[in-house]
Motif scaffolding. Structure first.
Motif, PDB file in Angstrom:
ATOM      1  N   ALA A   1      87.753  81.145  33.714  1.00  0.00           N
ATOM      2  CA  ALA A   1      88.325  82.235  34.512  1.00  0.00           C
ATOM      3  C   ALA A   1      87.761  82.197  35.920  1.00  0.00           C
ATOM      4  CB  ALA A   1      88.035  83.582  33.848  1.00  0.00           C
ATOM      5  N   LEU A   2      86.466  81.932  36.023  1.00  0.00           N
ATOM      6  CA  LEU A   2      85.821  81.841  37.328  1.00  0.00           C
ATOM      7  C   LEU A   2      86.380  80.661  38.116  1.00  0.00           C
ATOM      8  CD1 LEU A   2      83.176  83.401  38.514  1.00  0.00           C
ATOM      9  CD2 LEU A   2      82.097  81.185  38.166  1.00  0.00           C
ATOM     10  N   ALA A   3      86.511  79.518  37.464  1.00  0.00           N
ATOM     11  CA  ALA A   3      86.931  78.303  38.158  1.00  0.00           C
ATOM     12  C   ALA A   3      88.384  78.359  38.614  1.00  0.00           C
ATOM     13  CB  ALA A   3      86.711  77.096  37.249  1.00  0.00           C
TER      14      ALA A   3
ATOM     15  N   PRO B   1      89.187  93.371  30.596  1.00  0.00           N
ATOM     16  CA  PRO B   1      88.168  93.819  31.560  1.00  0.00           C
ATOM     17  C   PRO B   1      87.134  92.751  31.876  1.00  0.00           C
ATOM     18  CG  PRO B   1      88.619  95.554  29.965  1.00  0.00           C
ATOM     19  CD  PRO B   1      89.314  94.316  29.471  1.00  0.00           C
ATOM     20  N   SER B   2      86.683  92.017  30.864  1.00  0.00           N
ATOM     21  CA  SER B   2      85.682  90.971  31.081  1.00  0.00           C
ATOM     22  C   SER B   2      86.229  89.861  31.975  1.00  0.00           C
ATOM     23  CB  SER B   2      85.236  90.389  29.736  1.00  0.00           C
ATOM     24  OG  SER B   2      84.379  89.285  29.919  1.00  0.00           O
ATOM     25  N   ILE B   3      87.455  89.442  31.714  1.00  0.00           N
ATOM     26  CA  ILE B   3      88.054  88.366  32.511  1.00  0.00           C
ATOM     27  C   ILE B   3      88.316  88.845  33.933  1.00  0.00           C
ATOM     28  CG2 ILE B   3      90.066  86.851  32.741  1.00  0.00           C
ATOM     29  CD1 ILE B   3      90.217  86.873  29.646  1.00  0.00           C
ATOM     30  N   ALA B   4      88.766  90.104  34.081  1.00  0.00           N
ATOM     31  CA  ALA B   4      89.002  90.656  35.420  1.00  0.00           C
ATOM     32  C   ALA B   4      87.703  90.701  36.219  1.00  0.00           C
ATOM     33  CB  ALA B   4      89.606  92.045  35.316  1.00  0.00           C
ATOM     34  N   GLN B   5      86.590  91.015  35.551  1.00  0.00           N
ATOM     35  CA  GLN B   5      85.294  91.028  36.222  1.00  0.00           C
ATOM     36  C   GLN B   5      84.949  89.644  36.765  1.00  0.00           C
ATOM     37  OE1 GLN B   5      82.991  93.391  37.041  1.00  0.00           O
ATOM     38  NE2 GLN B   5      81.784  91.728  37.947  1.00  0.00           N
TER      39      GLN B   5
END
Length: 485
Positions: free
Chosen positions: A31-33, A66-70
């Motif tokens: 998700a970050l990448a 929520p975790s992925i959006a963060q």
């Protein structure tokens, strides 16, 4: 670990609308990448600077969102941009705000697919990214070497937008339809886990209808408007018998696809909902994938019908071409019911700005308003289009390569295709724009298409009656099972 290589070996990939895959393979470094790759694309072509670095981030109601959006917010901040946390809201509400204020956006959603999966939808300030943008994101992603998740990633504090996105989205439709537009209607709202479950109730009541909330869920339910679960159909008929309703309405998880049933609890197919919406808005051109009902051309309701591959990027491309060719009112829609508005619509003094992304609320309101304006039931309005009976479903957990091999053999091996279609009298025509859509000599249609975002093989059929369509669908699923398992 090089994330470009890892992505090839994982479930994560771009499909008909955004990047999707297993939560276990998205919630973390991927998700970050991928968000970093999107950010770098915006920076390279000047889009980030034009938006003063601001990027909207929204999400649906999945437990993992929520975790992925963060992580998306953390990646944007790491790239030197300014993430704005918009919370849980419909995808079209997020896109509408981005279009109005020139802001890119990311929506964390897996739409209708099961909760063990999730995804990212990327938006430029002008709307959804296209296939060329997808290629750019993938190329930039392949250059990244993200080996660990930064310790601060879960603690990054995103800013808040300086406007109420939900209020603006509701006002868009309240202003266009006008108070009292749905007066006298009683509408059931199947809320389940749709991110728009409260918005729909509020808008219906503001327009004069009485909304009856139904089936609110505490866990995520994968409502697929293109392949309804048996339990959803049972619930609709149950609610129709328990209440006196003019319609039952709902959406998929992120509210970009509508689900509409008449007062008896019988669901309208998405392409019919799209046709009703397009006629209600006075469209002179409709743009729709090859999977939509073949009666659209025969109905005579629209001066021009443009067919595309399945997926909103292709519909958007077709709408843009129609607009450049001078079309006055362009409406796009998919067989799953998602409606995209490609032109501004003027109705007297009321104005509706173009919104070239899938939206569930517009077709819901147009269908209901058509009933009020014409004094007819949804069933009567639908019958006027002369649609063929149609049905669709999917084989789950079918490896993409097996689905692709089956469809390729149908397309390339004429003897094999003739053998398969022999029970229908033979082959009259084929369309390989997306999968293989075969018209038999008896006029029936069978379409096999590998899903673009899940390990599934979709089967679509058309026939003279609903009973025959279900029989044909069962046959098509059996054929697909025989050759892909």
């Amino acid at each position: 670990m090089n994330m470009g290589l890892a992505a090839v070996q994982s479930s994560l990939k771009f499909g008909t609308s955004g990047l999707r895959g297993l939560v276990t393979e998205l919630d973390g470094i991927p998700a970050l990448a991928y968000t970093r790759a999107f950010a770098e694309m915006l920076k390279e072509d000047g889009a980030a600077a034009a938006a003063q670095g601001r990027v909207l981030v929204g999400r649906d109601l999945r437990a993992s969102s929520p975790s992925i959006a963060q992580l998306c917010c953390a990646a944007l901040a790491e790239a030197g941009l300014v993430p704005l946390d918009c919370g849980a809201l419909p995808t079209p509400a997020l896109a509408y705000h981005g279009l109005r204020f020139g802001l890119p956006a990311i929506m964390v959603t897996g739409s209708h697919i099961p909760e063990d999966r999730n995804g990212l939808k990327f938006y430029r300030a002008q709307g959804e990214i296209d296939k060329q943008d997808e290629a750019s994101i993938l190329a930039l992603h392949a250059q990244l070497d993200v080996q660990t998740l930064p310790d601060h990633a879960r603690q990054v504090q995103a800013g808040a937008p300086d406007a109420d996105l939900l209020a603006a989205y509701q006002a868009r439709y309240l202003d266009f339809f006008g108070g009292g537009a749905l007066a006298g209607l009683v509408v059931g709202v199947y809320q389940h886990s749709s991110v728009a479950r409260d918005v729909i109730v509020e808008v219906l009541e503001a327009l004069g209808a009485r909304a009856v909330p139904l089936g609110r869920a505490t866990r995520f339910i994968p409502v697929d408007t293109e392949a309804l679960r048996a339990e959803d159909e049972i619930l609709a008929h149950q609610w129709a018998s328990e209440h006196v309703l003019d319609a039952i309405v709902s959406t998929d998880g992120d509210a970009d696809r509508p689900l509409i049933a008449d007062g008896t609890g019988a669901f309208l197919r998405g392409d019919l909902v799209g046709a009703i919406t397009a006629r209600a808005l006075g469209a002179d051109v409709i743009v729709t994938p090859v999977t939509s009902n073949s009666a659209l051309e025969a109905s005579g309701a629209f001066p021009r019908v443009i067919r595309t591959r399945v997926g909103s990027p292709y519909v958007i491309e077709g709408m843009a071409q129609a607009a450049r060719a001078g079309a006055r009112a362009v409406v796009g829609f998919e067989a799953n019911g998602g409606v995209l508005l490609g032109s501004d619509i003027q109705r007297g003094e009321r104005h509706l700005a173009a919104l070239p992304t899938r939206d569930a609320l517009l077709p819901i309101l147009c269908a209901l308003h058509e009933g009020v304006a014409k004094g007819k039931s949804l069933q009567q309005i639908g019958l006027a289009f002369g649609f063929k009976a149609a049905a669709s479903n999917r084989l789950k957990e079918v490896a993409t390569d097996r689905s692709a091999a089956f469809v390729a053999r149908l397309e390339q091996d004429t003897a094999f295709l003739a053998e398969i279609l022999a029970p229908l009298g033979g082959v009259a025509g084929c369309d390989n724009r997306d999968g293989l859509r075969v018209t038999a000599t008896n006029g029936e249609v069978v379409h096999f298409r590998p899903s673009g975002n899940a390990p599934e093989l979709r089967v679509y059929v058309e026939a003279a009656t609903a009973e025959r369509a279900e029989e044909l669908l069962s046959w098509g699923l059996q054929v697909a099972t025989q050759h892909t398992r």
